[in-house]
Write an enzyme that holds these catalytic residues in place. Structure first.
Site, PDB file in Angstrom:
ATOM      1  N   GLU A  98       8.640  15.173  16.447  1.00  0.00           N
ATOM      2  CA  GLU A  98       9.083  15.143  15.050  1.00  0.00           C
ATOM      3  C   GLU A  98       8.166  16.060  14.246  1.00  0.00           C
ATOM      4  OE1 GLU A  98      10.505  11.884  11.859  1.00  0.00           O
ATOM      5  OE2 GLU A  98       8.518  11.521  12.671  1.00  0.00           O
TER       6      GLU A  98
ATOM      7  N   LYS B 166       0.849  -1.192   0.000  1.00  0.00           N
ATOM      8  CA  LYS B 166       0.000   0.000   0.000  1.00  0.00           C
ATOM      9  C   LYS B 166       0.888   1.245   0.000  1.00  0.00           C
ATOM     10  CE  LYS B 166      -1.913   2.588   3.261  1.00  0.00           C
ATOM     11  NZ  LYS B 166      -1.849   3.943   2.633  1.00  0.00           N
TER      12      LYS B 166
ATOM     13  N   GLU C  20       9.831   1.039  10.797  1.00  0.00           N
ATOM     14  CA  GLU C  20      10.808   2.129  10.708  1.00  0.00           C
ATOM     15  C   GLU C  20      10.009   3.406  10.906  1.00  0.00           C
ATOM     16  OE1 GLU C  20      12.337   5.236   9.622  1.00  0.00           O
ATOM     17  OE2 GLU C  20      12.583   4.494   7.566  1.00  0.00           O
TER      18      GLU C  20
ATOM     19  N   CYS D 232      12.818  11.126   7.846  1.00  0.00           N
ATOM     20  CA  CYS D 232      12.754  10.661   9.242  1.00  0.00           C
ATOM     21  C   CYS D 232      14.087  10.789   9.956  1.00  0.00           C
ATOM     22  CB  CYS D 232      12.239   9.227   9.298  1.00  0.00           C
ATOM     23  SG  CYS D 232      12.893   8.205   8.006  1.00  0.00           S
TER      24      CYS D 232
END
Length: 503
Positions: A401, A194, A270, A304
């Protein structure tokens, strides 16, 4: 500093933005409509306009894709052919991808706001190279003969884990596609992928090219859709044997819970990061500012491993801050098709607004805004490079983040303080160290709890360099041979031996 605008330049106006060829679900080797007939819009972040309408996959579509993958795994040729044959087909796929670099690069540019030139020179050729790297491993997968302590002959087999569900993010649509799909294919798995709903275009194109290369029907299925429907259906599916997810920590937790509640499928995650870059007094200040800027502004901060927390030792702090701000002010934000642009638009309206709201938080919490902080222009999701100083470690902009071009800058005194600050985060994905002192580099690289540490460089990735998280940045590794082993099971086979002259 990596020059984000190298390669063969075209002017923005001369680039042919391709017509969109593939907008349906790719299941069992065919492009098909979703069961519901529903579609969703994919938006160009440069213009805020609709690029195309994409078939929306939901639970029933995932079910059909999983059935196709299951038949391809249980009865099809892919896991049964010699590894060398899988390798040959994968190599052909890589070659075909290379023949379509410009179109694939343009798709990631209009879908994700990524720099066209960078995609053309780095990201898309990188996809072909990742596929080749794992193709090279496909015929070298084997167990070992064991030496039991009694009269037994034993050996291990490395077997493909089965049907894999991949859920990938929008910031590196091509790179993440290859990082998940290539090792799983080499291992002999079949899969349902996906793509992120923001960036489905390149994944569908790769699937089309995979069919051309001879990857059998049902081996690679691509189902665009939303996380709470299609993603949830993958995570909780009773007939998926493994899930590999890259994305946010919050969603990663949901993926893991769904996997546990269903068939206890293993997961690799991750997740987010709030990576530190620790710069010591002996560093070359020009090089250090370039690394720091690249570390937070590359891919508009939507990465990231972005070095969003920069710690600078007090001896060079003032000079560093001055040079950093000067460089940030000359950083070119603009149309990602323009070879002069160093930073394109954020991926979508939601991300754009989230970043701007974090910038407001930073101001309210009392951090000093050194530069940036505003939208660029009035069309497209462009944001100025933004640097805060005088930050405290309990501020939201330092803890969370942000996933945008927003840096927090802080002074430190001693090596111990630098290490402590670097580790003061729930995340542990990456870190950077800038120093000429080998002892400092060794001590700090061993002290920081992160999955990858870059010394006097940043974003130094490679197909052969495993990459992944400590702490709440997840577990499992992408790239390197570690990633191949995510998609393999170890089976021990034991038989008694009688009357052997030796054990």
């Amino acid at each position: 500093m990596t020059d984000l605008t190298n390669g063969h330049h075209h002017h923005a106006s001369s680039i042919n933005i391709p017509s969109i060829k593939f907008t349906k679900l790719f299941i069992n080797g065919q492009f098909v409509d979703s069961f519901s007939g529903k579609e969703f819009e994919t938006i160009d972040p440069r213009t805020e306009e609709v690029i195309a309408k994409i078939s929306e996959g939901r639970k029933e579509d995932i079910d059909v894709a999983v059935k196709a993958a299951r038949v391809a795994f249980d009865n099809g040729p892919w896991p049964r052919m010699p590894g060398s044959e899988r390798a040959r087909i994968m190599m052909k796929w890589a070659d075909i991808i290379e023949q379509n670099i410009e179109e694939l690069a343009a798709l990631d540019t209009i879908d994700a706001g990524k720099l066209y030139n960078w995609c053309k020179v780095v990201d898309i050729p990188g996809v072909a190279n990742t596929i080749r790297y794992y193709a090279g491993a496909a015929d070298k997968i084997h167990g070992e003969v064991l030496k039991p302590s009694r009269e037994l002959h034993a050996y291990t087999l490395m077997e493909p884990v089965g049907v894999v569900g991949h859920i990938i993010p929008w910031n590196f649509p091509s790179t993440m596609f290859a990082a998940k799909v290539a090792p799983a294919l080499a291992a002999g798995c079949t899969m349902v992928l996906k793509p992120a709903e923001q960036t489905p275009l390149s994944a569908l194109f790769y699937a089309h090219l995979a069919k051309q290369a001879g990857i059998p029907d049902g081996v690679l299925n691509v189902v665009p859709g939303f996380g709470h429907t299609a993603g949830a259906a993958i995570s909780s599916h009773m007939d998926i044997d493994k899930v590999s997810f890259t994305g946010s920590t919050d969603v990663g937790r949901e993926v893991m819970q769904a996997a546990a509640r269903s068939n206890l499928k293993p997961v690799s995650l991750e997740l987010g990061g709030k990576s530190p870059l620790v710069i010591f007094d002996d560093a070359d200040v020009d090089k250090a500012t370039e690394l720091a800027l690249l570390g937070i502004l590359f891919n508009k901060g939507e990465i990231c491993v972005a070095s969003s927390r920069v710690f600078v030792q007090e001896g060079i702090y003032d000079e560093f801050e001055k040079k950093l701000v000067e460089k940030a002010k000359s950083w070119l934000v603009g149309d990602p098709f323009d070879p002069k642009s160093q930073q394109g638009p954020q991926v979508d309206k939601k991300q754009f607004e989230k970043i701007l709201s974090y910038i407001e938080h930073g101001k309210r919490e009392g951090a000093t805004l050194l530069t940036g902080g505003k939208r660029v222009g009035n069309k497209g999701y462009y944001i100025e490079p933004t640097i805060f100083s005088n930050v405290k470690e309990d501020m939201l902009i330092v803890k969370d983040e942000i996933f945008g071009p927003v840096m927090s800058l802080k002074k430190f005194k001693t090596i111990e303080e630098g290490i402590k600050s670097a580790n003061n985060t729930k995340y542990g994905l990456a870190a950077g160290i800038v120093t000429k002192n080998l002892d400092i580099a060794n001590t700090v690289s061993r002290s920081i709890r992160a999955g990858i540490v870059w010394i006097n460089c940043y974003f130094a990735f490679g197909d052969d360099i495993p990459y992944g998280g400590y702490k709440m940045s997840g577990f499992g590794r992408d790239f390197g041979l570690e990633a191949l082993h995510k998609y393999l099971q170890v089976k021990s086979v034991v038989t008694p031996i009688y009357n052997s002259p030796w054990l």
